[in-house]
Design an enzyme around this catalytic site. Sequence first.
Site: not given
Ligand code: 6OD
Length: 499
Positions: A170, A267, A301, A480
């Site tokens: 994504n 995640e 997400c 993280e």
């Molecule tokens: O913005 C970020 O660092 C991050 N881990 C976003 C995650 C998005 C998931 O689709």
Amino acid sequence: MTCRENGIGGAGRTLSTVVGMEMIRNFVGGAFADRDAAFGDVDPATGRTHAVVQVADEPLVDQAVAAARASGWGRVPVRERAAVLRRAADGIEARFEEFVAAEVADTGKPVRLARDLDVARAVHNFRTFADVVSAAGQESFLTDLADGRQALNYAVRKPLGVVAVIVPWNLPLLLLTWKVSAALACGNSVVVKPSEFTPGTATLLAEVLRDAGLPAGAYNVVHGHGDVGEFLVGHPGIDGVTFTGSTTTGTRVMRTVAPRVRPVSFELGGKNAAVVFDDVDLDEALTGLSRAIFTNTGQVCLCTERVYVQRSIFADVADGLVEHARALRLGDPNDEATTTGPLISQQHRRKVLDHLALAEESGAKAITGGGIPDMGEGLGEGSWIEPTLWTGLTNADRVVREEVFGPVAALIPFDTEDEAIALANDTDYGLAASVWTNDLRRGHRVAQAMDVGMSWVNTWFLRDLRSPFGGMGMSGIGREDGESSLHFYTEPTNVCVQL
Ligand code: 6OD
């Protein structure tokens, strides 16, 4: 020949010989490696194959892990590591439009989004983790024991070693660089397995890192499907796994890693709520909510799929969101005016369509969308879906409980603050939430009451890479960013010196 050249990498590359397409190759030990097995890389906007991806096999994964172990990157002083990371950021900037083009071709996302979100964040990720590691201190204690002995205790952070990085389709480059920059900053070498749907930018990044002076073996890319990822995370030479993706895959990864007791950072999915109070600035909230629901065609997400609205403004919010949804421009991803791309694949669209059907069976009213748009010539074979909003659902309905991962949301009324909190927290997931209100105290109160890793007030997806990021419940394990990344990507070891 670079990985992104058109043509073939040597004898026997029959697939690319036939179609004469761009070849995307594995990158192991500082060089591109050829493999015979390959699959087509499909542009989800058109349904057409635009590149050929060579698939890694087990011996190549072995080689990648061995190269990572031998890279010597962990012994490079922090100052030099940070300099390489900064040069990598400059390198992405210098080839910015190539990264944008690769990301757009693989995902179908609008070119403006790829520029403003994905590639811009890739640059920012490398600069931030260069800064984070440069500023990192160590814990130390002067110890005074009752028996009169004194000691100095201090922690030394050691890299984990070789980290497997598994990233989804994504936000391929954003998430890849978020993990890789932190892992490398901490002195780890990485073996990356991008999604089979989005192999392009991970491969391009190999060139940038090589040109930035990263030693051979510190960054490796292996392409393929789930079996390649499974082999990688189960490999005895892997010292840690960072993964973003579905909860189902996350549990499989955890099982595979468990016998060797290695740290994982996951995640996973979400079913994120927004809570909208009647004191809100409506126009501002509608713009923010529309972003939260529809960005990247709902394939983030963090996207909102449940919107709880105080009853007195329910109709206004519903009408306003419908207006926003109808203003979205689906179309050619390379058109600057396009706001919304397709879903990643036909397979994913079938899943989303199943949820649209499920909503209808549950008595939902689609107040906008609800089907497949007519995209006309050229885009008709793409995996397009209409941005969709439902009313008439409750938390008891499956479609309000399961992650859809598309441009959809259920609008559900509430009366009191307590009820809103209970509704928002009534989920197995716990990734993110947003609260929309002009009441300062209520904003803090409700944001803190959300059982999620990240709560936003009057905004969404506003990131500071020094703040902890991750999910609760079925949304993941570990955190993280900033200090949390230092914790995950290093082993703190203690030295005690009697004085
Ligand atoms: O913005 C970020 O660092 C991050 N881990 C976003 C995650 C998005 C998931 O689709």
